[in-house]
Design an enzyme around this catalytic site. Structure first.
Site, PDB file in Angstrom:
ATOM      1  N   SER A 145      38.674  35.954  38.023  1.00 56.23           N
ATOM      2  CA  SER A 145      38.242  34.705  38.639  1.00 56.23           C
ATOM      3  C   SER A 145      39.391  34.073  39.418  1.00 56.23           C
ATOM      4  CB  SER A 145      37.681  33.766  37.567  1.00 56.23           C
ATOM      5  OG  SER A 145      36.996  32.683  38.147  1.00 56.23           O
ATOM      6  N   GLU A 243      33.387  40.355  43.123  1.00 54.29           N
ATOM      7  CA  GLU A 243      32.425  39.618  42.294  1.00 54.29           C
ATOM      8  C   GLU A 243      32.601  38.138  42.573  1.00 54.29           C
ATOM      9  OE1 GLU A 243      33.063  37.503  39.342  1.00 54.29           O
ATOM     10  OE2 GLU A 243      35.150  37.431  40.021  1.00 54.29           O
ATOM     11  N   HIS A 308      31.969  37.618  36.012  1.00 55.91           N
ATOM     12  CA  HIS A 308      31.592  36.418  35.270  1.00 55.91           C
ATOM     13  C   HIS A 308      30.351  36.574  34.403  1.00 55.91           C
ATOM     14  CE1 HIS A 308      34.319  34.562  38.218  1.00 55.91           C
ATOM     15  NE2 HIS A 308      34.409  33.541  37.391  1.00 55.91           N
TER      16      HIS A 308
END
Length: 338
Positions: A145, A243, A308
């Protein structure tokens, strides 16, 4: 997520540089980076919060798991300290930088496992003494992330391979046994997790096989780093992992278009797509991904589950691998850790 440990794949459609030490990596095609040693019971690991605030109970739960694995967590001094004015940050920029740098440069610490992502790593990046961190030698780093920018910085400024995986206070780490087990094996027995996929939802978007060095992570952060000091110039020669979370289809379109127009995809060998959590209807997201990525003409696999989602594998970055879009697998030539 698969736990197979097959013989290393050798067929390649894109050449990569041979593995070896690289104090400061070249700015050309993605090259294999220096791999740190695997963790062993008794190792000390730094737990820091370089981005968003961490709930105390989740931090304590994550630290307890690390202790169960035989590790000795060393929690940064400012991990639970609130930022003086901004609630989306875990503490002041200087304090987050100090915790991270001190943990990394402590000779008794074998690796760093952040508590969570969120937002804020970009504010810290230029406050770190990269000469000092490079001199500290190779160590294990795990995150995803917002920590994508730190993966990229370790690759570009230190020449270090890292692990794209769950952090100690994240939901997938605390709530999903498969996620924890895959990270544990990636840290202690990395030869047991050389292959990712094929998962139940994995799909071939563009067929073919590609060989290259893994790189990437969160789409938003990769786009946000374009044009910043020390950023990777392009993904040439790489197997790109992508992602994201909370990005509607039009935003994913915009982010991919910006990277395409800026030349960042030039020379990429293949693309592995992970989860697109809370990004809208999967069918709409899929249309955007196909429309933007198919014209590149390189192998692309959808939904290898990293990112995630509620369950996520750990993927080494900076390590050569084969992306087989037809088999829907990513197979590493060698373990992510020595």
């Amino acid at each position: 997520m698969s736990s197979d440990a097959p013989a290393p794949a050798t067929e390649a459609s894109a050449a990569v540089s041979a593995p070896g030490p690289a104090p400061v990596p070249a700015t050309g095609p993605a090259a294999a980076l220096t791999r740190p040693r695997r963790l062993r019971p008794g190792d000390r690991v730094g737990v820091v919060a370089p981005s968003g605030p961490v709930p105390r109970e989740r931090l304590e739960a994550g630290v307890a798991v690390l202790r169960e694995w035989g590790l000795e967590p060393v929690v940064g001094a400012h991990v639970l300290e609130p930022h003086p004015t901004l609630g989306h940050l875990s503490s002041a920029d200087e304090h987050r930088a100090r915790d991270l740098e001190d943990a990394w440069c402590d000779p008794s610490v074998a690796g760093v496992v952040p508590a969570r992502g969120g937002y804020g790593m970009q504010r810290v990046l230029d406050l770190l003494d990269w000469d000092r961190m490079r001199a500290a030698g190779p160590k294990v780093f795990v995150g995803y992330s917002d920590l994508t920018v730190l993966h990229e910085a370790f690759a570009q400024r230190v020449g270090l391979a890292t692990l794209h995986g769950p952090m100690a206070a994240t939901a997938s780490f605390l709530d999903d046994e498969a996620t924890r087990d895959h990270l544990r094996r990636s840290l202690f027995t990395p030869e047991s997790v050389l292959r990712i996929g094929p998962g139940d939802g994995a799909r071939t978007l563009v067929p073919g096989r590609a060989h290259g060095v893994t790189l990437g992570g969160n789409l938003s952060l990769l786009a946000a780093e374009r044009g910043t000091p020390g950023a990777r110039p392009c993904a040439a020669g790489g197997i790109l992992l992508l992602e994201d979370i909370d990005q509607p289809p039009y935003s994913i379109d915009r982010l991919l278009t910006q990277l395409l127009r800026s030349g960042w995809f030039d020379g990429v060998a293949g693309i592995a797509l992970g989860s697109w959590t809370a990004c809208g209807e999967p069918e709409e997201v899929g249309v955007v991904l196909r429309e933007r990525l198919e014209p590149l003409g390189v192998p692309v696999v959808e939904d290898l589950c990293f990112g995630h989602g509620p369950s996520t594998p750990t993927l080494p970055l900076g390590v050569p691998a084969v992306l087989d879009a037809d088999a829907r697998t990513l197979t590493y030539d060698e373990p992510g850790l020595l």
